[in-house]
Design a protein around this motif. Structure first.
Motif, PDB file in Angstrom:
ATOM      1  N   VAL A 186      -9.767  -4.849  16.926  1.00 25.42           N
ATOM      2  CA  VAL A 186      -8.988  -4.653  15.218  1.00 25.42           C
ATOM      3  C   VAL A 186      -8.701  -2.895  15.506  1.00 25.42           C
ATOM      4  O   VAL A 186      -8.530  -2.496  15.144  1.00 25.42           O
ATOM      5  CB  VAL A 186      -9.092  -5.490  14.694  1.00 25.42           C
ATOM      6  N   LEU A 187      -9.936  -3.141  15.783  1.00 24.08           N
ATOM      7  CA  LEU A 187     -10.509  -1.587  15.380  1.00 24.08           C
ATOM      8  C   LEU A 187      -9.573  -0.586  17.087  1.00 24.08           C
ATOM      9  O   LEU A 187      -9.699   0.614  16.213  1.00 24.08           O
ATOM     10  CB  LEU A 187     -12.078  -1.133  15.828  1.00 24.08           C
ATOM     11  N   PHE A 214      -4.267  -7.195   4.947  1.00 21.12           N
ATOM     12  CA  PHE A 214      -4.269  -6.708   6.619  1.00 21.12           C
ATOM     13  C   PHE A 214      -3.122  -7.972   7.085  1.00 21.12           C
ATOM     14  O   PHE A 214      -2.730  -7.058   7.900  1.00 21.12           O
ATOM     15  CB  PHE A 214      -6.058  -6.357   6.707  1.00 21.12           C
ATOM     16  N   GLY A 270     -19.343 -16.709  17.359  1.00 17.59           N
ATOM     17  CA  GLY A 270     -20.054 -15.412  16.823  1.00 17.59           C
ATOM     18  C   GLY A 270     -19.050 -14.193  18.218  1.00 17.59           C
ATOM     19  O   GLY A 270     -19.031 -13.406  17.376  1.00 17.59           O
ATOM     20  N   LYS A 271     -19.217 -14.814  18.638  1.00 18.47           N
ATOM     21  CA  LYS A 271     -18.950 -13.798  20.235  1.00 18.47           C
ATOM     22  C   LYS A 271     -17.299 -13.337  19.810  1.00 18.47           C
ATOM     23  O   LYS A 271     -16.794 -12.440  19.645  1.00 18.47           O
ATOM     24  CB  LYS A 271     -18.823 -13.901  21.402  1.00 18.47           C
ATOM     25  N   THR A 331      -0.496   0.861  11.529  1.00 17.09           N
ATOM     26  CA  THR A 331       0.084   1.068  12.971  1.00 17.09           C
ATOM     27  C   THR A 331       0.364  -0.748  13.277  1.00 17.09           C
ATOM     28  O   THR A 331       1.297  -1.070  14.114  1.00 17.09           O
ATOM     29  CB  THR A 331      -0.717   0.927  14.394  1.00 17.09           C
ATOM     30  N   LEU A 332      -0.497  -1.650  12.457  1.00 17.26           N
ATOM     31  CA  LEU A 332      -0.423  -3.139  11.976  1.00 17.26           C
ATOM     32  C   LEU A 332       0.669  -3.311  11.669  1.00 17.26           C
ATOM     33  O   LEU A 332       0.216  -4.943  11.215  1.00 17.26           O
ATOM     34  CB  LEU A 332      -1.281  -3.238  12.635  1.00 17.26           C
ATOM     35  N   LEU A 372     -16.855 -11.131  17.337  1.00 15.34           N
ATOM     36  CA  LEU A 372     -16.731 -10.036  17.702  1.00 15.34           C
ATOM     37  C   LEU A 372     -15.574  -8.812  18.013  1.00 15.34           C
ATOM     38  O   LEU A 372     -15.234  -7.910  18.341  1.00 15.34           O
ATOM     39  CB  LEU A 372     -18.380  -9.644  17.861  1.00 15.34           C
ATOM     40  N   LEU A 428       4.511   3.181  14.190  1.00 13.96           N
ATOM     41  CA  LEU A 428       3.445   2.952  14.726  1.00 13.96           C
ATOM     42  C   LEU A 428       2.955   4.296  13.890  1.00 13.96           C
ATOM     43  O   LEU A 428       3.694   5.627  14.495  1.00 13.96           O
ATOM     44  CB  LEU A 428       3.943   3.204  15.230  1.00 13.96           C
ATOM     45  N   LEU A 478      -6.104 -11.820  18.930  1.00 15.61           N
ATOM     46  CA  LEU A 478      -6.438 -12.443  17.924  1.00 15.61           C
ATOM     47  C   LEU A 478      -6.478 -13.848  18.122  1.00 15.61           C
ATOM     48  O   LEU A 478      -7.616 -15.014  17.784  1.00 15.61           O
ATOM     49  CB  LEU A 478      -6.557 -11.862  16.441  1.00 15.61           C
ATOM     50  N   ASN A 531       4.607  -9.272  12.687  1.00 16.03           N
ATOM     51  CA  ASN A 531       5.176 -10.095  14.201  1.00 16.03           C
ATOM     52  C   ASN A 531       6.245 -10.657  13.672  1.00 16.03           C
ATOM     53  O   ASN A 531       6.506 -10.617  14.889  1.00 16.03           O
ATOM     54  CB  ASN A 531       3.810 -10.404  14.611  1.00 16.03           C
ATOM     55  N   ALA A 546      -4.456   4.409   8.864  1.00 15.61           N
ATOM     56  CA  ALA A 546      -3.541   5.104  10.349  1.00 15.61           C
ATOM     57  C   ALA A 546      -3.376   3.779  11.032  1.00 15.61           C
ATOM     58  O   ALA A 546      -2.408   3.122  11.840  1.00 15.61           O
ATOM     59  CB  ALA A 546      -4.012   6.082  11.073  1.00 15.61           C
ATOM     60  N   ASN A 547      -4.941   3.269  10.734  1.00 18.73           N
ATOM     61  CA  ASN A 547      -5.183   1.355  12.050  1.00 18.73           C
ATOM     62  C   ASN A 547      -4.170   0.710  11.477  1.00 18.73           C
ATOM     63  O   ASN A 547      -3.114  -0.183  12.157  1.00 18.73           O
ATOM     64  CB  ASN A 547      -5.813   1.479  12.070  1.00 18.73           C
ATOM     65  N   PRO A 562      -4.849  -0.245  17.999  1.00 20.25           N
ATOM     66  CA  PRO A 562      -3.977   0.754  17.720  1.00 20.25           C
ATOM     67  C   PRO A 562      -4.415   1.950  17.393  1.00 20.25           C
ATOM     68  O   PRO A 562      -4.013   3.074  17.324  1.00 20.25           O
ATOM     69  CB  PRO A 562      -4.622   0.198  15.443  1.00 20.25           C
ATOM     70  N   THR A 618      -1.756  -7.535  19.653  1.00 19.81           N
ATOM     71  CA  THR A 618      -3.486  -7.325  18.685  1.00 19.81           C
ATOM     72  C   THR A 618      -3.371  -9.534  18.022  1.00 19.81           C
ATOM     73  O   THR A 618      -4.068 -10.070  17.991  1.00 19.81           O
ATOM     74  CB  THR A 618      -3.332  -6.772  17.484  1.00 19.81           C
ATOM     75  N   LEU A 619      -1.921  -9.642  17.687  1.00 16.25           N
ATOM     76  CA  LEU A 619      -1.510 -11.189  16.771  1.00 16.25           C
ATOM     77  C   LEU A 619      -2.073 -12.073  18.070  1.00 16.25           C
ATOM     78  O   LEU A 619      -3.150 -12.968  17.379  1.00 16.25           O
ATOM     79  CB  LEU A 619      -0.944 -10.999  16.112  1.00 16.25           C
ATOM     80  N   LEU A 636     -25.942 -10.666  17.698  1.00 16.17           N
ATOM     81  CA  LEU A 636     -24.836 -11.737  17.932  1.00 16.17           C
ATOM     82  C   LEU A 636     -23.687 -12.055  19.236  1.00 16.17           C
ATOM     83  O   LEU A 636     -23.437 -13.169  19.619  1.00 16.17           O
ATOM     84  CB  LEU A 636     -22.960 -11.271  17.280  1.00 16.17           C
ATOM     85  N   LEU A 637     -24.159 -10.546  19.871  1.00 16.50           N
ATOM     86  CA  LEU A 637     -23.727 -11.192  21.428  1.00 16.50           C
ATOM     87  C   LEU A 637     -24.634 -11.995  22.144  1.00 16.50           C
ATOM     88  O   LEU A 637     -24.243 -12.155  23.123  1.00 16.50           O
ATOM     89  CB  LEU A 637     -23.254  -9.084  22.384  1.00 16.50           C
ATOM     90  N   LEU A 651       0.632  -8.356   8.782  1.00 17.96           N
ATOM     91  CA  LEU A 651      -0.149  -7.980  10.202  1.00 17.96           C
ATOM     92  C   LEU A 651       1.562  -9.597  10.652  1.00 17.96           C
ATOM     93  O   LEU A 651       1.601  -9.516  12.324  1.00 17.96           O
ATOM     94  CB  LEU A 651      -1.552  -8.032  11.435  1.00 17.96           C
TER      95      LEU A 651
END
Lengths: 133, 165
Positions: A70-71, B71, A60-61, B118-119, A64, B124, A45, B79, B114-115, A74, A41-42, B20-21, B75
């Protein structure tokens, strides 16, 4: 800004490498997940943010992508650990406590009860069938 | 009411994601985006209630950055913690699964908690069951639900309660 981006990419790669070491060195699935989840994850990121900073067109991407990671990261490792526990993949022998055992045990008992109830419900039908024969 | 709020919220979030995409306001992109938005809204009908349950006070918006900073800090700490365990030749671990009580009531709150767990260092989340979380802890210090709550989830719960409940 570009330099910062490159530094972040380097840091991300280092953490990913450490995560790989963790997966190799840890003794069981749950501890491996611990090392794997946090490091990837880290690592991801930092890598993605680094790419975003080094090339602002992607910023921007990349933000996102960070949100998605992050969601979802975990949740996926929780799910793997949960399935592993439910499939009775053993923990390390010297594990200190296992509070989850009682809960899985309960679920198992409930499942058995459900099954026997269904068997009871089936019985009259079989009886009727047999009577018809 | 909650349903309508959920639809509006989803529309705003999905539109932002799409913009954004694609990164452009060209007519073609917007038309395709409209179709995708409609399709997503139809496919995720079941979750309108869940999104509608989110509360948006000014206080929650103000506290969100504080939560994100906490958070990210946790994190990074986690690590370094895992890295130091992995790199030490003796591999110092003392694992177990503990049951942790939570004071959060809403589903979204429990999900975020919970998330976050975990991090964070050495923990976990394995399962969520009503008021209890089952957590795999790489270095078990205390196995009673209350003590584990103090050590693992207390630092998030205070802020989360303000934000989502």
């Amino acid at each position: 800004m570009e330099l910062l981006g490159h530094i972040l990419i380097l840091i991300g790669s280092i953490f990913s490498l450490l995560g790989a070491f963790g997966i190799l060195r840890m003794p069981d699935i749950y501890n491996r997940l611990q090392a794997g989840t946090k490091a990837t994850t880290l690592g991801a990121l930092s890598l993605i943010l680094g790419v975003g900073l080094a090339n602002p067109a992607f910023l921007g991407k990349s933000i996102l992508l960070i949100l998605f990671i992050v969601l979802t990261n975990p949740i996926s490792s929780s799910t793997i650990a949960r399935s592993g526990r439910r499939a009775d993949i053993p923990m390390l022998k010297n594990a200190v406590v296992d509070a989850y055992a009682e809960k899985v045990g309960k679920t198992q008992a409930a499942a058995d009860k459900k099954r026997s109830n269904r068997a009871d419900a089936d019985d009259p039908q079989t009886a009727v069938k047999e009577a018809n024969v | 009411m909650r349903q309508i709020k959920g639809i509006i919220l989803l529309t705003i979030v999905l539109t932002a994601v799409w913009l954004l995409l694609t990164g452009s306001f060209a007519a073609e992109e917007l038309i395709v985006g409209g179709f995708v938005l409609a399709l997503s809204l139809i496919l995720f009908r079941r979750y309108y209630e869940l999104f509608g349950g989110l509360r948006f006070s000014l206080k929650a918006l103000a506290l969100l950055p504080a939560y994100l900073i906490l958070f990210v800090w946790e994190l990074i700490k986690s690590n370094i913690d895992v890295a130091s365990r992995v790199l030490r030749p003796s591999l110092p671990i003392n694992p177990g699964i503990v049951k942790v009580k939570t004071d959060l009531k809403s589903d979204v709150g429990k999900l975020v908690l919970a998330n976050s767990i975990t991090l964070t260092p050495g923990t976990l989340t394995i399962d969520v069951d009503d008021d209890f979380l089952y957590i795999h802890w790489i270095d078990v210090k205390d196995s009673s639900p209350e003590a584990a709550q103090t050590r693992i989830s207390r630092r998030f719960e205070g802020l989360l309660k303000e934000i989502v409940e």
